[in-house]
Design an enzyme around this catalytic site. Structure first.
Site, PDB file in Angstrom:
ATOM      1  N   LYS A  83      -3.600   9.040  -7.022  1.00 26.62           N
ATOM      2  CA  LYS A  83      -4.833   8.308  -6.718  1.00 26.62           C
ATOM      3  C   LYS A  83      -6.002   9.272  -6.830  1.00 26.62           C
ATOM      4  CE  LYS A  83      -5.605   4.633  -3.366  1.00 26.62           C
ATOM      5  NZ  LYS A  83      -5.601   4.368  -1.928  1.00 26.62           N
TER       6      LYS A  83
HETATM    7  C1  E4P Z   1      -6.704   1.324  -1.081  1.00 26.44           C
HETATM    8  O1  E4P Z   1      -5.849   1.803  -1.805  1.00 26.44           O
HETATM    9  C2  E4P Z   1      -7.131   1.885   0.197  1.00 26.44           C
HETATM   10  O2  E4P Z   1      -6.088   2.615   0.779  1.00 26.44           O
HETATM   11  C3  E4P Z   1      -7.504   0.853   1.213  1.00 26.44           C
HETATM   12  O3  E4P Z   1      -7.278  -0.453   0.771  1.00 26.44           O
HETATM   13  C4  E4P Z   1      -8.722   1.112   2.003  1.00 26.44           C
HETATM   14  O4  E4P Z   1      -8.956   0.055   2.878  1.00 26.44           O
HETATM   15  P1  E4P Z   1      -9.879   0.130   4.175  1.00 26.44           P
HETATM   16  O5  E4P Z   1     -11.248  -0.248   3.762  1.00 26.44           O
HETATM   17  O6  E4P Z   1      -9.278  -0.883   5.097  1.00 26.44           O
HETATM   18  O7  E4P Z   1      -9.776   1.541   4.695  1.00 26.44           O
END
Ligand code: E4P
Length: 214
Positions: A83
């Site tokens: 990522k």
């Molecule tokens: C995506 O891959 C992220 O880990 C995630 O969806 C972030 O979400 P949040 O806004 O609830 O932290």
């Protein structure tokens, strides 16, 4: 729609995987920090359970650092997807990793312009953050729809992961818009299973059965 779980919690992953509906997992540095365990060991364990794409995020913000971390993460398991946050350096790193056959999930996508650049750089996945846009008064799910439209229109070999999903209304929109993947908090997967009429229906069937079997 593929269902990914947005967590680094092993128990949550084991539970949803055991139902037989889990396609992948996404983690991020905040989710990993919450578990307070060794990062690489956690990713390895998740990969062994899921046997599907598991996103593990780099911490470095410069091109060289990202590449180094990406190669280390990719060596943990064949299921690791690296990522990379959407930045100038992140885009360069994604393009480089694409040529090395290391799959990338470009994260923190907040505009269609970022999305198209990530697709062109060869990102395997792009993650538009729905809930965080809602938080600042935008219609976050619209961005996920636009990302899917771009990919469908131009035929990029990239899949959309609707990320930062907060509730089942978001999931309904993901389905309505034909978005490839939703990455969901554990509690949202459980909420998807619930319907009061199902519970009432079971109660009625069972009480009728009892009456009949007196
Ligand atoms: C995506 O891959 C992220 O880990 C995630 O969806 C972030 O979400 P949040 O806004 O609830 O932290």
């Amino acid at each position: 729609m593929q269902i990914f779980l947005d967590t680094a919690n092993i128990e949550e992953i084991k539970e949803i995987a055991s139902i037989g509906i889990l396609d992948g997992v996404t983690t991020n540095p905040s989710l990993i920090a919450k578990e307070n365990r060794d990062f690489k060991a956690t990713i390895k364990e998740i990969c062994d359970i899921v046997k599907g794409p598991v996103s593990a995020e780099v911490i470095a913000t410069d091109f060289e650092g990202m590449i180094k971390e990406a190669q280390e993460l990719a060596s943990i398991s064949e299921y690791v997807v690296v990522k990379i946050p959407f930045t100038y350096e992140g885009l360069k790193a994604t393009s480089y990793l694409f040529k090395k056959n290391i799959p990338v999930n470009m994260t923190l996508i907040f505009s269609p312009n970022q999305a198209v650049l990530a697709c062109k750089a060869g990102a395997r996945y792009i993650s538009p953050f729905v809930g965080r846009l809602d938080d600042i008064g935008h219609e976050g799910i619209e961005l996920a729809r636009q990302c899917q439209d771009i990919i469908d229109t131009y035929g990029y070999d990239t899949e959309v992961i609707a990320a930062s999903i907060r509730h089942t209304e978001h999931v309904l929109k993901v389905l309505e818009y034909g978005i490839d993947i939703a990455t969901l908090p554990h509690k949202v997967v459980l909420q998807m299973m619930k319907h009061p009429l199902t519970d009432i229906g079971i109660e009625k069937f069972l009480s009728d059965w009892k009456k009949f079997n007196k």
